[in-house]
Design an enzyme around this catalytic site. Structure first.
Site, PDB file in Angstrom:
ATOM      1  N   LEU A  35       0.844  -1.197   0.000  1.00 34.31           N
ATOM      2  CA  LEU A  35       0.000   0.000   0.000  1.00 34.31           C
ATOM      3  C   LEU A  35       0.881   1.249   0.000  1.00 34.31           C
ATOM      4  O   LEU A  35       1.677   1.452   0.908  1.00 34.31           O
ATOM      5  CB  LEU A  35      -0.914   0.010   1.227  1.00 34.31           C
ATOM      6  CG  LEU A  35      -1.773  -1.238   1.437  1.00 34.31           C
ATOM      7  CD1 LEU A  35      -2.803  -0.989   2.536  1.00 34.31           C
ATOM      8  CD2 LEU A  35      -2.463  -1.676   0.145  1.00 34.31           C
TER       9      LEU A  35
ATOM     10  N   GLY B 225      -1.045   6.709  -0.136  1.00 36.73           N
ATOM     11  CA  GLY B 225      -1.260   7.850   0.750  1.00 36.73           C
ATOM     12  C   GLY B 225      -0.271   8.978   0.483  1.00 36.73           C
ATOM     13  O   GLY B 225       0.793   8.769  -0.096  1.00 36.73           O
TER      14      GLY B 225
ATOM     15  N   ARG C   7       1.521  13.734   7.703  1.00 35.29           N
ATOM     16  CA  ARG C   7       2.379  14.071   8.847  1.00 35.29           C
ATOM     17  C   ARG C   7       3.832  14.345   8.448  1.00 35.29           C
ATOM     18  O   ARG C   7       4.620  14.813   9.246  1.00 35.29           O
ATOM     19  CB  ARG C   7       2.303  12.939   9.891  1.00 35.29           C
ATOM     20  CG  ARG C   7       0.972  12.905  10.622  1.00 35.29           C
ATOM     21  CD  ARG C   7       0.723  11.589  11.336  1.00 35.29           C
ATOM     22  NE  ARG C   7       0.283  10.529  10.407  1.00 35.29           N
ATOM     23  CZ  ARG C   7      -0.039   9.293  10.792  1.00 35.29           C
ATOM     24  NH1 ARG C   7       0.058   8.952  12.067  1.00 35.29           N
ATOM     25  NH2 ARG C   7      -0.435   8.398   9.905  1.00 35.29           N
TER      26      ARG C   7
ATOM     27  N   THR D 263      -6.786   2.292   4.431  1.00 29.37           N
ATOM     28  CA  THR D 263      -6.002   1.098   4.088  1.00 29.37           C
ATOM     29  C   THR D 263      -6.901  -0.054   3.612  1.00 29.37           C
ATOM     30  O   THR D 263      -6.500  -0.843   2.752  1.00 29.37           O
ATOM     31  CB  THR D 263      -5.162   0.637   5.293  1.00 29.37           C
ATOM     32  OG1 THR D 263      -5.995   0.603   6.464  1.00 29.37           O
ATOM     33  CG2 THR D 263      -4.016   1.604   5.565  1.00 29.37           C
TER      34      THR D 263
ATOM     35  N   ALA E  18      55.547  28.120 -20.238  1.00 28.75           N
ATOM     36  CA  ALA E  18      54.693  28.632 -19.161  1.00 28.75           C
ATOM     37  C   ALA E  18      54.063  29.960 -19.555  1.00 28.75           C
ATOM     38  O   ALA E  18      54.670  30.767 -20.250  1.00 28.75           O
ATOM     39  CB  ALA E  18      55.512  28.796 -17.893  1.00 28.75           C
TER      40      ALA E  18
HETATM   41  C1  UD1 Z   1      -1.715   1.884   9.986  1.00 25.13           C
HETATM   42  C2  UD1 Z   1      -2.662   0.892  10.696  1.00 25.13           C
HETATM   43  C3  UD1 Z   1      -2.254   0.795  12.172  1.00 25.13           C
HETATM   44  C4  UD1 Z   1      -0.812   0.374  12.276  1.00 25.13           C
HETATM   45  C5  UD1 Z   1       0.113   1.301  11.485  1.00 25.13           C
HETATM   46  C6  UD1 Z   1       1.487   0.713  11.395  1.00 25.13           C
HETATM   47  C7  UD1 Z   1      -4.840   1.009   9.576  1.00 25.13           C
HETATM   48  C8  UD1 Z   1      -6.207   1.526   9.653  1.00 25.13           C
HETATM   49  N1  UD1 Z   1      -4.026   1.347  10.577  1.00 25.13           N
HETATM   50  O1  UD1 Z   1      -1.929   3.161  10.535  1.00 25.13           O
HETATM   51  O2  UD1 Z   1      -3.086  -0.136  12.843  1.00 25.13           O
HETATM   52  O3  UD1 Z   1      -0.415   0.356  13.650  1.00 25.13           O
HETATM   53  O4  UD1 Z   1      -0.381   1.459  10.122  1.00 25.13           O
HETATM   54  O5  UD1 Z   1       2.391   1.589  10.783  1.00 25.13           O
HETATM   55  O6  UD1 Z   1      -4.508   0.279   8.672  1.00 25.13           O
HETATM   56  N2  UD1 Z   1      -2.465   3.923   2.225  1.00 25.13           N
HETATM   57  C9  UD1 Z   1      -3.009   3.775   0.958  1.00 25.13           C
HETATM   58  N3  UD1 Z   1      -4.264   4.206   0.697  1.00 25.13           N
HETATM   59  C10 UD1 Z   1      -5.037   4.774   1.666  1.00 25.13           C
HETATM   60  C11 UD1 Z   1      -4.489   4.920   2.957  1.00 25.13           C
HETATM   61  C12 UD1 Z   1      -3.214   4.496   3.210  1.00 25.13           C
HETATM   62  O7  UD1 Z   1      -2.345   3.255   0.057  1.00 25.13           O
HETATM   63  O8  UD1 Z   1      -6.189   5.126   1.350  1.00 25.13           O
HETATM   64  C13 UD1 Z   1      -1.093   3.476   2.475  1.00 25.13           C
HETATM   65  C14 UD1 Z   1      -0.171   4.616   2.846  1.00 25.13           C
HETATM   66  O9  UD1 Z   1       0.451   5.145   1.692  1.00 25.13           O
HETATM   67  C15 UD1 Z   1       0.844   3.957   3.773  1.00 25.13           C
HETATM   68  C16 UD1 Z   1       0.081   2.793   4.383  1.00 25.13           C
HETATM   69  O10 UD1 Z   1      -1.067   2.601   3.570  1.00 25.13           O
HETATM   70  O11 UD1 Z   1       1.966   3.458   3.096  1.00 25.13           O
HETATM   71  C17 UD1 Z   1      -0.329   3.054   5.822  1.00 25.13           C
HETATM   72  O12 UD1 Z   1      -1.133   4.205   5.908  1.00 25.13           O
HETATM   73  P1  UD1 Z   1      -1.020   5.202   7.121  1.00 25.13           P
HETATM   74  O13 UD1 Z   1      -1.969   6.315   6.894  1.00 25.13           O
HETATM   75  O14 UD1 Z   1       0.401   5.573   7.391  1.00 25.13           O
HETATM   76  O15 UD1 Z   1      -1.558   4.294   8.325  1.00 25.13           O
HETATM   77  P2  UD1 Z   1      -1.341   4.525   9.871  1.00 25.13           P
HETATM   78  O16 UD1 Z   1      -2.230   5.619  10.340  1.00 25.13           O
HETATM   79  O17 UD1 Z   1       0.092   4.660  10.169  1.00 25.13           O
HETATM   80 CA    CA Z   2       1.928   4.689   8.903  1.00 23.13          CA
END
Ligand code: UD1
Ligand code: CA
Length: 463
Positions: A10, A13, A17, A82, A427
């Site tokens: 995945l 995103g 942050r 996710t 030179a």
């Molecule tokens: C997520 C987990 C959390 C875990 C943590 C570990 C969920 C709901 N939560 O939270 O339980 O402890 O990771 O690091 O899964 N992404 C997409 N599409 C989206 C949303 C996210 O591709 O619509 C990708 C982001 O690019 C990223 C990854 O998924 O690489 C994780 O997303 P992020 O928003 O960082 O999740 P966390 O809030 O950290």
């Molecule tokens: Ca994360």
């Protein structure tokens, strides 16, 4: 028979942050974008046609970063969580049997070995899914893992949605899962958006699978380092440091001496041969390959370059996109760029810039020179202060200096021009015409002596 493994990463995103215009997975740690680290790990488990990267924010750039790896891409046009990111893969993946490993693109320290253990555990336990978890001193921001009386996972609650008791749980969800594909695709549609963020949380699948009579098991890692996820630039720096430490350690174990390794920056793909010495604060970057018995001086930068054996880069030197043959020596304070090629045993000294030029074996340019668009033969001596005037304001022109020529100090070679084999340039000359082999060229005003000039000048001045 080997069970087929499919990997989904995945990476759609933005990573709010990070406070960046660039998508989070494109930020670099250890000299490589985060997504490349994760893709490399995925490719250790599955062939490229079974590795799917979910892209959305800056999709083209993420795809470009993975160019040449052969992995597949699936677009998630709108980032709705996710769970949603996995849902958009359904059409492409639901008919692939076996196990589906889900990785998050912001978790670059994970090893293929740990993932193999995860798959193995999932296979042996017969659970619907296995989730990598770990204990953190400070679990802030992570999803908390709630266990049932059998040690299985009952639910994962996100930090934002957790009750005070749930927040006290130190076991966290790493975001790395191994699913039985068939069960995941059967139930993924049951994930909803009933949470404070209004997103589809992949973590909700745990409760859903349980409700449907399936177990979800934890794989608790004792060392949390591997599952550190990056959400902020401070976390990026922490992960970068770990990757640098891993790299210098790996090189030291392979026979490279690194002085004060904590000060040295070496990118992931760099290769360095045995008995080479790296001095403090060196930076060795990109696709650099360094041979054996070399020395890279303190505070030098070597980027995308190839050094053969026994080369020396003295301190404070920048070698960029260049090549050094066996025993070549450059620096201190030298700059090589754009395909500079330094022959065997040749020497480039302080404050010499070499751009897009070849310097033949055993030739020397030891002090204060600019050599641009030049082809210099073997055994040539380039005196201090020599300049190749390669640019006329409109176009670049070549200079050729043939074998054994001697260029006197402070010479100006106006290109295009050829200095013949074994010839001499006096030179201080400005050379605008070709010099034949074995000749002496002088291109300067003859010296004039005016005897007793100073005394006469005084006599005129006094009244
Ligand atoms: C997520 C987990 C959390 C875990 C943590 C570990 C969920 C709901 N939560 O939270 O339980 O402890 O990771 O690091 O899964 N992404 C997409 N599409 C989206 C949303 C996210 O591709 O619509 C990708 C982001 O690019 C990223 C990854 O998924 O690489 C994780 O997303 P992020 O928003 O960082 O999740 P966390 O809030 O950290
Ligand atoms: Ca994360």
């Amino acid at each position: 028979m080997e069970t087929p493994i499919t990997v989904v990463i995945l990476a759609a995103g933005l990573g709010t942050r990070m406070r960046s215009k660039r998508a989070k997975v494109l930020h670099q740690a250890g000299g490589m974008p985060l997504i490349e680290h994760v893709a490399a790990t995925a490719l250790a488990l599955a062939p490229p046609d079974r590795v799917f990267v979910v892209v959305g924010n800056q999709a083209e750039q993420v795809e470009t970063a993975l160019d040449g790896r052969g992995v597949q891409f699936i677009r998630q046009a709108e980032q709705r969580g996710t769970g949603h990111a996995v849902m958009v893969c359904r059409e492409r993946l639901e008919n692939i049997p076996g196990f589906l490993v889900v990785l998050y693109g912001d978790c670059p320290l994970l090893s293929a070995e740990t993932l193999r253990q995860l798959i193995d555990l999932e296979q042996r336990s017969g659970a619907a899914a296995t989730v990598i978890t770990t204990m953190l001193e400070d679990p802030t921001g992570y999803g908390r893992v709630l266990r049932d009386e059998n040690g299985c996972i009952r639910a994962i609650v996100e930090h934002k949605a957790a009750s005070p008791e749930e927040l006290a749980v130190r076991e966290i969800n790493s975001g790395i899962y191994c699913f039985r594909s068939e069960l995941l695709w059967k139930h993924i549609g049951e994930i909803g958006t009933n949470n404070p963020a209004g997103e589809y949380y992949l973590t909700d699948i745990v409760e859903i699978l349980r409700r449907n009579g399936h177990a979800v098991r934890p794989f608790l890692l004792s060392d949390p380092v591997e599952v550190l996820g990056i959400n902020t630039r401070a976390e990026l720096a922490a992960v970068d440091r770990i990757l640098r430490e891993r790299k210098t350690r790996e090189l030291m174990l392979a026979g490279v001496t690194i002085e004060k390794p904590e000060t040295v920056t070496i990118d992931a793909q760099v290769q360095i041969g045995m008995d080479t010495v790296i001095e403090p604060f060196a930076r060795i970057l990109g696709a650099t390959v360094i041979g054996e018995d070399c020395r890279i001086g303190a505070c030098s930068i070597v980027r995308d370059s190839r050094l053969a054996d026994r080369c020396e880069v003295a301190p404070f030197t920048f070698v960029d996109s260049s090549e050094l043959e066996t025993g070549a020596r450059v620096g201190p304070y030298a700059r090589l760029r754009m395909g500079a090629h330094i022959g065997a045993g040749a020497q480039i000294g302080n404050f010499v810039e070499v751009k897009k030029s070849r310097v033949g074996a055993k030739s020397k340019s030891q002090h204060l020179a600019y050599l641009g668009d030049a082809v210099i033969g073997e055994g040539v001596n380039v005196g201090a202060g020599t300049i190749t005037c390669n640019y006329d304001g409109a176009a670049k022109h070549p200079t050729a200096i043939r074998d054994g020529a001697f260029i006197g100090s402070n010479s100006t070679l106006v290109a295009p021009v050829t200095i013949g084999e074994g010839s001499y340039v006096g030179a201080g000359s400005v050379i605008t015409e070709d010099v034949p082999a074995e000749a002496l060229a002088l291109g300067r005003a003859r010296q004039v002596i005016k005897e007793h000039w100073a005394r006469k000048r005084k006599a005129v001045k006094t009244p």
